[in-house]
Design a protein around this motif. Structure first.
Motif, short mmCIF file in Angstrom:
data_model
loop_
_atom_site.label_atom_id
_atom_site.label_comp_id
_atom_site.label_asym_id
_atom_site.label_seq_id
_atom_site.Cartn_x
_atom_site.Cartn_y
_atom_site.Cartn_z
N THR A 223 33.10 26.15 41.18
CA THR A 223 33.40 25.91 39.78
C THR A 223 32.11 25.68 39.04
O THR A 223 31.05 25.50 39.64
N TYR A 224 32.19 25.68 37.72
CA TYR A 224 31.02 25.44 36.88
C TYR A 224 31.52 25.16 35.47
O TYR A 224 32.66 25.48 35.14
N ALA B 167 33.80 15.11 34.29
CA ALA B 167 33.94 14.19 33.16
C ALA B 167 33.65 14.92 31.85
O ALA B 167 32.83 15.84 31.80
N PRO C 148 29.56 10.28 30.07
CA PRO C 148 29.33 10.24 31.51
C PRO C 148 28.93 11.61 32.04
O PRO C 148 29.23 12.62 31.41
N PRO C 149 28.26 11.66 33.20
CA PRO C 149 27.81 12.93 33.77
C PRO C 149 28.99 13.86 34.07
O PRO C 149 30.05 13.38 34.49
N PHE C 150 28.79 15.16 33.83
CA PHE C 150 29.86 16.13 34.09
C PHE C 150 30.36 16.00 35.53
O PHE C 150 31.56 16.00 35.77
N LEU C 151 29.44 15.88 36.47
CA LEU C 151 29.82 15.70 37.88
C LEU C 151 29.25 14.40 38.41
O LEU C 151 28.08 14.10 38.20
N THR D 166 24.75 21.61 41.35
CA THR D 166 23.86 21.30 40.25
C THR D 166 24.61 20.26 39.41
O THR D 166 25.75 19.92 39.71
N TRP E 28 26.08 20.80 36.88
CA TRP E 28 27.09 21.50 36.10
C TRP E 28 27.92 22.47 36.92
O TRP E 28 28.71 23.23 36.36
N SER E 29 27.74 22.48 38.22
CA SER E 29 28.47 23.45 39.04
C SER E 29 28.45 22.99 40.48
O SER E 29 27.57 22.24 40.89
N PHE E 30 29.44 23.43 41.24
CA PHE E 30 29.35 23.24 42.69
C PHE E 30 30.18 24.28 43.40
O PHE E 30 31.06 24.91 42.81
#
Lengths: 295, 295, 295, 295
Positions: free
Chosen positions: D291-292, D270, C259-262, C285, C287-289
């Motif tokens: 975060t990232y 995830a 599943p997608p990281f975020l 993104t 991968w980050s927020f």
């Protein structure tokens, strides 16, 4: 100069011991003489403490003579090549051996003013400073009162001595004199460390001046193989880390604007604690970046 | 030059109409003549479209003459003061009126090479570019083929004409020629817009060169009262926004390192779309900052 | 209820004027009677000030009667439907009309304890609070002393009256009673506002409870067409904004983990000033927020 | 169960060797029998490779029997306590031993449908998954074709065997089966690692369910003393890290809103690669956080 093992110094004749440490305190072998009979020392820290205690115990007259034995920063003795080898290397570390005529004149004026007011040469542990921070110190300490300056000058002499001991002697311990400056590049567009990013560390001058301190390329973990500065104090002063990022993103097939929104990314920051650990990472996408003092 | 109301132009004699618009296309009043009988125009966009259509319809010979009527960039005519008033102002906008001898020679060489290969002068809508991006365009277009260059040159001529019309005429509509460059400073240490932050916008290079484009101080909302660039194209090129933040935090009673970890904070970025909106904010604490292309 | 124009109130008979404003102060038409002869009022602020002054001038006895005229929060009168229309709507705004039996019992106990200690009902301007912050207020004010509570209760009554006036009257001015909660989604992967991102605003309960306050989808500028909360106080309490981002990035062709990281990105924060402007953006993104209190 | 040294297994009788490894492949001691004579093995990797090769060489009939020897996930055998010890522990690791009646019924339906379509039980290496990702796998693989499923099931059996070997045997090498989930809290308000921050890691369920996987408090470097998950696969699924920050800032004397803008800060993300390294840091001030995926 190859470091001398502490054991060798412990076992040496008093004469050889003093000869080896004659210039730990500038032109003042008496500090080594005073502790020769207290050997053996179990650590370089114990030796340093003993020498510092000897100078503390020597009284104001001898301390003043010790201070007076120091050369002017960027002064005539330096120009004439009349410094101890340690002093020569130290002054070069901050670029004091390659001043412009204007800078040389400025140092000359400050030296004279300081000596005129406080009666001692201006002494600072140069390896902990950049040229810009030396000039800032100069102006502050010129404005201070002479009793405080005597104390400050002694404290700087002890810092100089500790760094010289640390370079002269090979011991089981290291004195806690080293800072560190490191970086790390995270590609938050791809969610991965950024490999192959060229990094240049500049020291910023007075004025527009800047000089390259270190260059590196990030490895597979987005870090440099070695710290940008490590194993020595990080000179107090202002720095700029410049990362070149557009070719990295282009190489990953990321569509970029023309010219790319971000390419050379400068991060400007100052170091205030020469023995501190400064981790200055870059989190970057083609359209954003951030940094912070990390750990 | 006070803009002329569109109504006035619509009501004027054909002779006065042509006189007013004689240099919309460089030294080519025939473009205005061709549309004088099509008046009245309801908008400056309609007038622009009509003049562009007239040039398109005029055929290759006349188009080539129009292109040939343009002066060299930073050329002898410019040095001798022989340009139209519009051309003079345009070339000054990109700093082409104050080149070094080396730069002047470089432009001279490029002009000759371009004219030698393509048979027309190098034409670019200078108000959309910085000196660095003009030089980049020059090299790319020198490598292009001559048929494509004829088309590219015409397109640039139409851009120049549109900007000149927009400045010459006061109409109910504005042509969509303006970009915008703005900023915003958020103090994420205090959770508030940062008021009173000095901001300087520099245009960078070629080389180490930089020149100040705008200066401002942030208002109570952390913004500048006006965009740093607005109401005109944002010249394609590389910029640095420099924010001075330490005094701001000190003024709020925040304890800072000495020297402060962050003080002058540069954000370097490039503009690729002269008509784009570039919002480049700074989120800052005494120990961290970030930026991104915002909206 | 259609707002009444201020001009109409100014021109009405004293009887009609009092009838219209009888419940601005709960069951206390005398506050309106006291100011009827001071008409005309130029603004709703002037009317509010006059009514507040009348209550201030009425003395402790009448003030105590006014406070005593207020119903218990979530009390028997509310359950029995015996409140003014305003009180009913206000209590519903904070969800006090749909308590569990346990919550109802808790309110009952707190009401009795407060009335027993301070001799007045617990009064709070409910529209400025969530259920959780009302309970927090309850506990703090139960511990306060009774003289201070008389003052606090009056201040809350004035806040209630101001909000009721603002809803009852149509005037050239609005009272400064409204806060705002807004968001903005920037895609820092693509360097663009993120369009089409579903956003849900939850109010967080005591315990695990949460209820949806607003839902929206971001527009072409990455914003919601209207503030998530606007034109009214932002109830003091804890919120979670949840953004759904994976489908957005997938729709732009960005490769994602599985599943997608975020995907669902929650931002949890609290509102402390009901009249404040809370701008809570998301920079994201795959991968980050990041987020911050913006302006 | 104490791991058995590889040397002991190498030196044991064939009978003892097979007994020790009888259930590396579920109820299939023949895989151990097939490699007993190939001893000694220099590493657990060599032993694993030999056993996998033996199963590959055994042909479709025996492979199908091996697959058929596996119990249903959360099936009747599990409820009746008829699993191997390994299977029991594995199913418990993903919470399959404590399903609601509805979940139990759902697994039952899926098991029957899968077995009905593909002729083998549904086999997945449970230690690499959360309950939610097992259900997702179930649905995908139900839709797959039976030949592909035979291969997929074998691959899962090999993963299960590798993890069992790794737990059963003490060898000089470890199989590369472990992922890692770690965090780091940087206080970008103070420019320092954040010490003493409570951190809770939740695994998010299907629906609203969540369960605590790990709790920790950050140390002087802002990290947890041990990874939140380490030394084993990170189960594929969705997680929430929740940091409690307001007391930390209050303890440093930072003025906060009431209630604080940030207190419990959830980061939801995830995991897609059970053997990956997931570093999920928090950069936080009282008014912002980010975060990232780090490294």
């Amino acid at each position: 100069m190859t470091p001398i093992p502490l054991d060798t110094l412990n076992a040496a004749s008093a004469q050889d011991f003093v000869a080896a440490l004659a210039d730990i305190f500038e032109h003042s072998p008496w500090a080594a003489e005073a502790v020769a009979s207290a050997r053996p020392f179990g650590s370089v820290a114990a030796l340093r403490d003993a020498m510092v205690a000897a100078v503390r115990a020597a009284g104001p007259e001898r301390q003043r003579a010790l201070l007076a034995a120091h050369p002017d920063l960027a002064g005539k003795a330096a120009r004439a090549g009349d410094l101890t080898a340690s002093s020569t290397a130290e002054q070069a570390s901050a670029g004091l051996d390659r001043l412009s005529e204007d800078e040389y004149a400025a140092f000359h004026r400050l030296n004279d003013a300081y000596r005129g007011k406080h009666g001692i040469p201006f002494i600072v542990c140069v390896r902990r400073h950049t040229k810009a921070s030396i000039l800032r110190q100069f102006e502050r300490r010129l404005a201070s009162d002479s009793a405080a300056e005597h104390e400050t000058a002694l404290a700087e002499v002890f810092r100089i001595a500790a760094l010289r001991l640390d370079q002269t002697i090979q011991a089981p311990d290291r004195l806690p004199l080293a800072g560190r400056l490191s970086t790390h590049v995270l590609d938050t567009h791809g969610g991965t460390p950024a490999r192959g990013i060229p990094v240049t560390l500049y020291e910023l001058g007075p004025g527009e001046a800047r000089r390259v301190v270190a260059t590196a390329v990030t490895n597979h973990d987005g870090r440099t193989d070695a710290p940008l500065i490590g194993g020595r104090p990080v000179p107090i002063g202002t720095y700029e880390l410049v990362f070149t990022v557009a070719a990295y993103f282009a190489g990953r097939g990321v569509p970029l604007a023309d010219p790319p929104f971000l390419d050379a990314v400068p991060l400007r920051f100052a170091v205030a604690e020469a023995e501190g650990h400064y981790h200055v990472p870059l989190l970057v996408t083609p359209w954003s970046f951030s940094t912070y003092r990390g750990s």
